[in-house]
Design a protein around this motif. Structure first.
Motif, PDB file in Angstrom:
ATOM      1  N   THR A  17       0.699  -1.151   0.136  1.00  0.00           N
ATOM      2  CA  THR A  17       0.012  -0.002  -0.025  1.00  0.00           C
ATOM      3  C   THR A  17       0.800   1.194  -0.054  1.00  0.00           C
ATOM      4  OG1 THR A  17      -1.591  -1.220   1.272  1.00  0.00           O
ATOM      5  CG2 THR A  17      -1.935   1.134   1.210  1.00  0.00           C
ATOM      6  N   GLN A  38     -10.372   1.988  -2.682  1.00  0.00           N
ATOM      7  CA  GLN A  38     -10.676   1.260  -4.066  1.00  0.00           C
ATOM      8  C   GLN A  38     -10.480  -0.221  -4.023  1.00  0.00           C
ATOM      9  OE1 GLN A  38      -8.087   3.309  -7.102  1.00  0.00           O
ATOM     10  NE2 GLN A  38      -9.698   4.860  -7.332  1.00  0.00           N
ATOM     11  N   ARG A  39      -9.890  -0.581  -2.834  1.00  0.00           N
ATOM     12  CA  ARG A  39      -9.901  -1.837  -2.701  1.00  0.00           C
ATOM     13  C   ARG A  39     -11.000  -2.754  -2.049  1.00  0.00           C
ATOM     14  NH1 ARG A  39      -3.627  -2.832  -0.192  1.00  0.00           N
ATOM     15  NH2 ARG A  39      -2.701  -1.533  -1.472  1.00  0.00           N
ATOM     16  N   THR A  40     -11.234  -3.884  -2.554  1.00  0.00           N
ATOM     17  CA  THR A  40     -12.683  -4.600  -2.215  1.00  0.00           C
ATOM     18  C   THR A  40     -12.400  -5.914  -1.692  1.00  0.00           C
ATOM     19  OG1 THR A  40     -13.871  -3.373  -4.158  1.00  0.00           O
ATOM     20  CG2 THR A  40     -14.711  -5.258  -2.903  1.00  0.00           C
TER      21      THR A  40
END
Length: 773
Positions: A118, A184-186
């Protein structure tokens, strides 16, 4: 690691044979704290100690820097060296190349133990370039691998430095970019949800619907966990990012949170907006009404018209909310009315309210059962008690241990019931279970009310030092959020009187007067407590006329407002003593008859002992010593084996005084010495002074027998001192403080009539201890 500039300066010395180099192990926790304290030039608080351990990571140079930063916060002159400290801290980053700083900024923005992947994405660096930058920072001792793909700064001070160096504007951009990357991470990592909300807040994402939803979710989670202060932070952020377009539900939630935190003015302003809004549902409106009433009830600051306004709303609109909310509203109304207008008015209200909760009085956990029991105790009316099974309290205690949220108002009512029924073990259990569940910072008003009730229970058991510590802690909380201050000061005034700190007690009463006004316009029960303390205080200060007037005022309040529980506010004994001291025996007899009447059907040891003590005091003043002796004996017998230590000691002193006046001096001496020892062991200084003065009037001192009056601990310490050990040496051997050793020795000297260790040594040699058994 050596930065290049250092290597260039030292030159050949580093590669020749004129030096030795070796790696030092990190300093331990205690050593780090000693270095920080020495650099700060003061001792550290518990919070600063944990910060030092976390920030410095065993590095002595960082410990020195951290100590200097702490000193700069408290010492203005030390602040002049702040720039030097910054420069010293920057030297740790000397070996970092300019193109590698973005990785450090990303890690500083994301916080401790962030994912390296990240951080690389946030820094917008190529993977190979980013890994080279990470390895370099790791070699320099700046970043550390936490494993499982997570990294962080080795020392928190370096993280803070990198973050501060970015400046506010640049940091805001980094946080906005971090929010974009993480959101935006799912799905979003559950551990990262709070950090995501923090990025939304710090990134200033005004009008961003995703950011607003994240902040709303964070607020809901905080409320569900009982973290009111965190909820305030996120709700304010929602309103800020919404630019005035926040829903009325968010405004209502913030109003309730502020009222819970004791921010009455701002909270009530927001509550008014909700109540006047056409968009607010009935549930929202009654939610803020309940929060407002609860905050005023717990703070005991409610005005007389407050309950009537809410009662009018209840009757005109109906509740229109859930059953639980309706029950809570009625609970707060009754509690508030009691403190503002007295228990009789509260009882009438409880009977007259047409609430849905009244249809469920057979439910063991219903709060109305507790309210009826509480009011029945105070009023002495058995018809209220018949509807309150014992299981009600057990249900509440079970609820406190398992419920997501704790109703502090109801817990305080239960504490009042339990302590008046002298069920002190259950008082401890309920208070402990509640304080484990409730964060003091999130519920300052409720915690103040809880602590004041519990401190009174501690005092009744003779646990005066614990009670004083709790009241002092509560006084700090109360002054910080400006809630419940008069009630905490009542506790402070009462304890100062017990400790014979008469000037301190008077100052606390003066502060109460300054808060509620010279004419005593505060709640009824508060004013009654005030007079109950002021009466004996005036007697001790020799202000007899003032004591007499205070006693009359207390009687007017108790009788006029139907406060018929002598244990709730023990004013009657002090009033009887004041009337007798000022030669008003008829007034004293009238109060005794009131005390006898209201105590007749109560199953309370303390109430019965009060009646007997009052009867003995009046008989003694009339010269009927035989009757006075009989009454004191009956009071002592009732109190024997009970946890009411203060009442026990007081009765013993009264009994000894009457015996002495009847020339029963030997029995009187034994009783008063026992009372004196009990007063000393419980730090009841006022009773200790009374017992000591009575012993002096007898012309006697405590026996100087080899084991007479000495506790086993005192005997042990006396022998160690006589054998030449110093106080610190005795303290180390017994694992107690030198101050405690000194206190025990002073008691030994007083009991044996000695003045020095030399006299103690000679005395113990001349009178060897008797073998046990």
């Amino acid at each position: 690691p050596w930065p290049d500039s250092v290597k260039a300066t030292l030159g050949d010395a580093l590669v020749g044979e004129h030096h030795m180099s070796f790696k030092l192990n990190s300093l331990g926790r205690e050593a780090i704290c000693e270095v920080v304290a020495a650099s700060a030039k003061r001792s550290l608080s518990d919070r600063e100690t944990s910060q030092a351990i976390r920030n410095c990571g065993g590095n002595p140079l960082l410990a020195n820097i951290f100590g200097r930063l702490l000193r700069a916060e408290t010492d203005p002159q030390a602040g002049n060296n702040f720039g030097e400290t910054r420069e010293l801290l920057r030297s740790f980053l000397a070996g970092v190349k300019e193109e590698d700083f973005d990785l450090l900024r990303a890690v500083a923005t994301l916080g401790e133990r962030c994912r390296l992947s990240t951080a690389i994405e946030l820094a917008r660096m190529e993977p190979n370039e980013a890994m080279r930058a990470y390895r370099s920072a790791e070699a320099l001792g700046i970043l550390i691998d936490h494993r499982e793909g997570r990294v962080g700064f080795k020392h928190e001070l370096l993280s803070q430095l990198v973050y501060d160096e970015m400046g506010e504007a640049l940091a805001s951009l980094w946080h906005a970019r971090a929010f974009e990357v993480i959101s935006q991470r799912t799905p979003v990592d559950p551990e990262a949800r709070t950090r995501l909300a923090e990025h939304a807040l710090r990134g200033g994402l005004i009008g961003d619907p995703t950011a607003i939803r994240v902040l709303e979710s964070a607020a809901m989670r905080a409320l569900a966990m009982g973290s009111t202060s965190a909820a305030e932070k996120w709700l304010r952020a929602v309103i800020e990012l919404s630019q005035g377009e926040a829903s009325i539900a968010i405004v209502a939630m913030l109003a309730q949170v502020l009222l819970t935190l004791g921010r009455f003015d701002e909270g009530r302003d927001l509550a008014a907006k909700v109540l006047s809004s056409q968009e607010a549902t009935t549930e929202l409106k009654w939610g803020v009404r309940l929060a407002e009433m609860r905050s005023l009830s717990l703070s005991r600051a409610i005005a007389n018209e407050g309950p009537s306004q809410l009662i009018g709303a209840l009757r005109s609109e109906g509740v229109g909310a859930s059953h639980d909310l309706a029950t809570e509203i009625t609970t707060e109304l009754v509690s508030s009315t009691l403190y503002a207008l007295g228990p009789s008015a509260a009882a009438q209200l409880l009977d007259s309210l047409d609430s849905p909760a009244e249809q469920h009085l057979d439910t063991a956990s219903n709060p109305h059962l507790l309210l009826r029991r509480w009011l029945g105790k105070i009023l002495g009316e058995t018809q209220f008690l018949t509807k309150t099974p014992r299981s009600t309290l057990e249900a509440l205690m079970s609820h406190v241990k398992g419920a997501k949220t704790v109703d502090l108002s109801l817990v305080i009512v239960a504490l009042q019931i339990l302590k008046n029924e002298e069920r002190f073990d259950e008082v401890d259990l309920l208070y402990g279970a509640t304080t484990k569940r409730v964060n003091r910072q999130d519920h300052p008003v409720g915690i103040c009310g809880l602590n004041v009730a519990y401190a009174d229970a501690l005092t009744r058991q003779g646990r005066l030092e614990a009670s004083s510590a709790l009241i002092n802690e509560t006084l700090e909380i109360s002054q910080a959020n400006n809630s419940m201050l008069p009630w905490v000061l009542v506790g402070r005034a009462a304890l100062a009187l017990d400790f014979a700190e008469y000037s301190e007690s008077a100052r606390a009463l003066e502060r109460i007067n300054a808060t509620i006004g010279p004419n005593g316009t505060g709640p009824v029960v508060l004013r009654l407590w005030q007079k109950a303390i002021e009466t004996p205080l005036s007697l001790h200060l020799g202000r007899l006329d003032q004591a007499h007037q205070c006693a009359l005022a207390a009687e007017d309040l108790a009788v006029g407002f139907s406060v018929n529980d002598p244990v709730l506010v023990p004013w009657a004994i002090g009033a009887i003593q004041a009337h007798l001291a000022t030669e008003h025996p008829d007034d004293a007899t009238r109060i005794y008859r009131w005390l006898l009447e209201v105590s007749e059907h109560r199953n309370q040891v303390q109430a019965y002992a009060m009646v007997k003590s009052a009867q003995a005091t009046i008989a003694e003043a009339a010269g009927d010593f035989a009757k006075a002796e009989k009454c004191w004996q009956e009071a002592e017998e009732a109190l024997r084996g009970s946890p009411l230590v203060v009442a026990q000691v007081s009765s013993a002193i009264g009994h000894a005084r009457v015996l002495w006046r009847q020339k029963e001096s030997e029995q009187a001496r034994r009783i008063v010495i026992g009372a004196l020892e009990a007063a000393e062991s419980h730090h009841a200084e006022r009773l200790k002074i009374e017992a000591t003065q009575l012993l002096g009037l007898m012309g006697r001192r405590r026996s100087r027998g080899p084991n007479a009056s000495l506790t086993p601990q005192e005997r042990h310490i006396a022998e160690m001192a006589a054998n030449g050990l110093t106080n610190p040496e005795i303290a180390r051997l017994l694992i107690i403080s030198p101050k405690t050793v000194d206190s025990h020795l002073q008691h030994v000297y007083s009991k044996l009539g000695l003045h020095s260790r030399r006299e103690l040594e000679a005395f113990l040699k001349s009178t060897p201890a008797k073998p046990e058994g």
